[in-house]
Design a protein around this motif. Structure first.
Motif, short mmCIF file in Angstrom:
data_model
loop_
_atom_site.label_atom_id
_atom_site.label_comp_id
_atom_site.label_asym_id
_atom_site.label_seq_id
_atom_site.Cartn_x
_atom_site.Cartn_y
_atom_site.Cartn_z
N GLY A 1 0.74 -1.30 0.08
CA GLY A 1 -0.28 -0.10 -0.33
C GLY A 1 1.21 1.46 -0.72
N GLY A 2 0.23 2.69 -0.63
CA GLY A 2 0.58 3.41 -0.45
C GLY A 2 2.36 3.96 -1.23
N TYR B 1 -11.43 -4.16 -4.49
CA TYR B 1 -11.90 -3.19 -4.24
C TYR B 1 -10.79 -1.88 -3.44
N LEU B 2 -10.02 -1.83 -2.19
CA LEU B 2 -9.60 -0.90 -1.33
C LEU B 2 -8.52 -0.43 -2.39
N ALA B 3 -8.01 -1.19 -3.76
CA ALA B 3 -6.68 -0.53 -4.07
C ALA B 3 -7.69 0.73 -5.35
N ALA B 4 -8.75 0.49 -5.27
CA ALA B 4 -9.40 1.46 -6.65
C ALA B 4 -8.55 3.07 -6.65
N PRO B 5 -8.19 2.88 -7.95
CA PRO B 5 -7.27 4.43 -8.00
C PRO B 5 -8.31 5.77 -7.45
N VAL C 1 -4.27 -2.82 1.93
CA VAL C 1 -4.45 -2.09 1.24
C VAL C 1 -3.98 -0.24 0.25
N GLN C 2 -3.59 -0.16 -0.70
CA GLN C 2 -3.97 1.42 -0.94
C GLN C 2 -3.66 1.07 -2.89
N PRO C 3 -3.70 2.20 -3.22
CA PRO C 3 -3.29 2.27 -4.80
C PRO C 3 -1.60 3.32 -4.44
#
Length: 557
Positions: A215-216, A407-411, A455-457
């Motif tokens: 993430g990040g 889903y959590l990694a959506a831009p 999770v992150q984009p």
């Protein structure tokens, strides 16, 4: 105030917590056994395990990314929060499974079962119970869980604590192997995960297998930079382009310091400036052999410059006493300060302009200390935020949670991103002048790091309401991205015995260096500390790294 400041503030804090270890190879203690198993990856094994990189095209940034050196690029920048927020996940990702997740939190823990958690579970299609844990005690909480083999289904394990968590041993025993689900083109099943750059996935790869969800991440990862009060320097006819050598910087200290008015040029800058002397983060290959930075003459040259700076009277007395404070910079009592790039954000702009309406943060470009060589500085790790799934999960459960992760990694700016970071419109936020702005429920229940720690984009530059900050930071990255290089062992996971990890920390030398940069010890005293370290644990460290990492896995470049 929007939620954006909170998120950016977190990024700055995370970088500060990570400190120097975030820039070193991602280390993990591997207990006894002489370090026969480091958890490192072979070039071929890593290539086979990593997911394909498929950039997202769902949103067009106002300032596009610019490529630099291999694996280096600027973060895309958005001046406005996207008015048209595209949907990047079709349908509901989950199938009704029940899971628990643990993440660290530095802040107020939201009440369980609140309206944001309920809305997220509905959007995700699962019953995901989030259990934020005190970030200040996280390094001791997690080992207790691993010792009892009672990890939750999903857990965040920041890389700066890999050694505390013995990550090399957990991979494959308590943490699920994600290689069969995400390697190569298999990741295309999860388009938002596929848009995470390759370097970030390396942080979660151990022994030629993929375990972590990053993430990040950023492809512009540096130790930090040397900031200045751009508004004050420009009012005196000085621009960042005027400083192209260490001599220029020292002369600037003389010009700007006016102790009688209570103004000093410098706060602490060592951590963010020493690389300008061509000093690597830890290691360099010379004639085919590992050489530690302490052994390089330019390390002592950089130290000598900082010692002279401290003795010249150009540093604020409180900086010499190691008393950190942002207030000195905001009030104009110091005009040049080192710091992580996470500090360049909307919250900083708001604090600075509250103290001085003309406040504007700027940064010096990367330069070579001698003013002649090619400017360069080393890249740090692509991310320090990695989460893991429990090895006890069944394949169908892993696939369900990977769909949730997608889903959590959506831009940035997508419909899903808005939900994850701001909650439900009309309940947790409202749009004010085009900016998601927290309601009272949003302030109580929506912690941007709650799901972002899973999770992150990849990172973007965005400071809604302060275009000058976004433009300045994006311009700095664009001007310097070609100066970045990948150091030896970049982005490699290395598990090592505790005594080797202690040798790498070199605490006695580090303490002497810190005293020297504050004028309390001479360079000769640091040299003596280095000699003592090298003759003992330093040589043992180099031998271990050569035999267990360099000879077996190469430099990672």
């Amino acid at each position: 105030m929007t939620e954006e400041p909170s998120r950016r503030t977190f990024v700055g804090k995370a970088a500060a917590v990570a400190g120097s270890v975030a820039l070193a190879p991602v280390l993990s203690a591997c207990g006894g056994g002489g370090g026969k198993q480091t958890g490192s990856n072979t070039r071929a094994g890593l290539k086979a395990a990593l997911p394909a990189y498929v950039p997202s095209t769902s949103l067009r940034p106002d300032i596009p990314s610019v490529s630099g050196a291999p694996d280096a690029a600027t973060d895309p920048a958005f001046l406005r929060y996207p008015a048209e927020r595209p949907v990047t996940v079709s349908g509901v990702p989950g199938r009704g499974g029940s899971y628990t997740a643990v993440t660290p939190l530095w802040g107020t823990v939201p009440p369980p079962g609140n309206s944001f958690y309920r809305a997220m579970n509905k959007a995700l299609g699962v019953d995901l119970t989030i259990k934020p844990a005190d970030g200040n005690n996280y390094a001791t909480i997690v080992p207790t869980m691993t010792a009892a083999k009672r990890l939750p289904d999903w857990i965040q394990l920041p890389t700066w604590w890999n050694a505390n968590f013995n990550l090399g041993r957990l991979a494959g025993t308590q943490l699920a192997d994600l290689t069969p689900y995400l390697s190569g083109d298999k990741v295309r099943r999860y388009p938002n995960l596929a848009a995470i750059p390759t370097g970030a996935w390396q942080a979660g790869a151990w022994g030629d297998k993929l375990y972590g969800l990053p993430g990040g991440s950023t492809r512009f990862s540096i130790a930090g930079t040397v900031f200045h009060r751009r508004d004050i320097l420009e009012s005196r006819g000085i621009t960042a382009d005027d400083v192209t050598s260490a001599d220029d910087m020292m002369n600037l200290g003389k010009e700007l310091t006016d102790a009688r008015r209570g103004v000093w040029a410098f706060d602490q800058v060592w951590t963010y400036l020493f690389s300008f002397w061509d000093v690597p983060p830890t290691w360099r290959i010379v004639d085919g052999e590992l050489v530690h930075k302490f052994e390089l003459p330019q390390f002592l040259e950089a130290l000598d410059w900082h010692h002279r700076l401290a003795k010249a009277g150009y540093m604020h007395p409180d900086a010499l006493a190691n008393t950190p404070s942002d207030t000195r910079f905001y009030s104009g009592k110091v005009l040049i300060v080192g710091g992580g790039t996470g500090a360049w954000n909307l919250a900083d702009h708001q604090s600075g302009t509250a103290a001085d309406k003309n406040y504007r943060r700027g940064a010096f470009n990367i330069f070579a200390a001698d003013g002649k060589s090619r400017p360069s500085t080393f890249m740090g790790a692509s991310t320090s935020i990695v989460s893991y799934l429990n090895a006890r999960l069944k394949p169908a459960q892993i696939e369900e949670l990977l769909a949730v992760a997608d889903y959590l990694a959506a831009p940035y700016g997508s419909r899903e991103y808005t939900m994850v970071n701001y909650g439900v419109e009309g309940v947790h936020h409202t749009m004010v002048d085009g900016v998601p702005t927290a309601t009272e429920d949003g302030k109580k229940f929506v912690q941007p790091t709650t799901y972002g720690f899973l999770v992150q984009p990849s990172s973007v530059i965005s400071n809604q309401g302060a275009d000058v900050v976004t433009r300045d930071f994006a311009a700095f990255q664009a001007a310097n991205v070609k100066a970045l290089y990948k150091p030896v062992f970049w982005n490699m996971n290395i598990g090592m015995p505790q005594d080797i990890s202690t040798a790498l920390a070199a605490q006695s030398v580090d303490d002497a260096v810190n005293d020297c940069t504050r004028g309390k010890k001479k360079v000769s005293e640091v040299r003596a500390a280095i000699d003592g370290w090298r003759s003992g644990s330093g040589e043992r460290l180099k031998r271990w790294m050569t035999e267990n990492v360099l000879d077996k896995y190469g430099t990672g470049q």
